[in-house]
Design a protein around this motif. Sequence first.
Motif, mmCIF file in Angstrom:
data_model
loop_
_atom_site.group_PDB
_atom_site.id
_atom_site.type_symbol
_atom_site.label_atom_id
_atom_site.label_comp_id
_atom_site.label_asym_id
_atom_site.label_seq_id
_atom_site.Cartn_x
_atom_site.Cartn_y
_atom_site.Cartn_z
ATOM 1 N N ALA A 1 0.695 -1.274 -0.079
ATOM 2 C CA ALA A 1 -0.230 0.072 0.150
ATOM 3 C C ALA A 1 0.898 1.297 0.127
ATOM 4 N N THR B 1 1.125 4.562 -3.086
ATOM 5 C CA THR B 1 0.193 5.468 -2.702
ATOM 6 C C THR B 1 1.080 6.919 -2.810
ATOM 7 N N VAL C 1 -2.697 5.446 4.217
ATOM 8 C CA VAL C 1 -3.029 4.078 4.192
ATOM 9 C C VAL C 1 -3.453 3.715 5.658
ATOM 10 N N ASP D 1 -5.797 2.121 0.786
ATOM 11 C CA ASP D 1 -5.046 3.102 0.530
ATOM 12 C C ASP D 1 -5.699 4.056 -0.587
ATOM 13 N N GLY E 1 -8.696 4.322 -4.922
ATOM 14 C CA GLY E 1 -7.693 3.851 -4.110
ATOM 15 C C GLY E 1 -8.144 2.160 -4.181
#
Length: 354
Positions: free
Chosen positions: A255, A259, A265, A282, A340
């Motif tokens: 994650a 990101t 996260v 995330d 995400g």
Amino acid sequence: MLRSLYGKLAIALMLIFFALGAAFIVATEQMLEGRRLLELAADLVIGAIAFSLLAALIVFNLLTRRLRLLAAQMDAFRTHGLSQPMRGLTARPEGDEIDRLVIAFQEMSDRIASQLRALERNDEQRRELLANVSHDLRTPLASMQGYLEILLLKHGALSPDEARSYLEIAAKHSDRLGKLVRDLFELTKLEAHEVCPQAEAFPLTELVQDVLQKFQLTAEQRGLRLEHRFASAVPAVRADIGMIERVLENMLENAIRHTPAGGTVRIELAAEAEHVLVSISDTGRGIAPEDLAQVFDRYYRADRGEFGSAGHAGLGLAITRRIVELHGGSIAVDSAAGVGTTFRFGLPAVPWHG
């Protein structure tokens, strides 16, 4: 009884004997008249023998016709290299022995053909794995070798800062190489069922907080926020604490890597029935829909844009899925472009006795 092969044969023989008996009764009536006694007796014997042979041939042909068709299907199955399941014969599960034999061979051919296809896929994945492993091993190995050769060639000519910089880069590639080799060994053991979870009861909330603390510095360096959200009452879980820690580390590392700066996260825990649900989400770019079904395949690397996994082998999620499966669960993923990605899995909860 009437549905079995023996029952059908018994019925056929009874019909034959009834026919012979009727013929014998008719012939006997004619014999009692006293005319052509010897001729009728001889005709009766010859007729009975001929009729019995003809009836036996008819019954034998009816009973073995399906066996011949089954044998032809088996020959065709072998001719096609055991890759095409047997088709074309109809059989009823409640039928006689031949029906059950046909069904058994059809199921066997389906299983063999399915296993052959699985072996072909495994062989293709093995070749792809070897190619990917060779690439991922070659890159850090070549870089590390190059910097070490520079240090040897320019020994004494480099400043201490330059020498240290080259050594740090070589050490970084060495760590990356070691991690890849360790992941390969771990995944191989998991897939070979050489590792069994040593389940014990422990509070998952504490483990999550410990793992988050490990990644806090990395997240801050990348400009990310690490968050956790626990339900009001999260029971302890029964699992292998080392394996679950490995899962959480893999998921957080994945994650964080995908990101961008300023993102978040988050790990969430919630109790549901007899399980504790774990969610890792995330705020990255997300995963394309066509890639979702393959993200857990080893060495599959989806394109995640500029924050993608360049230089990272796709083994972490494969290891994660295998560990979750060893605990009797499954892992799922949801993703939306520009929003995400969220991974979810469950662990068995320890019953609480108040």
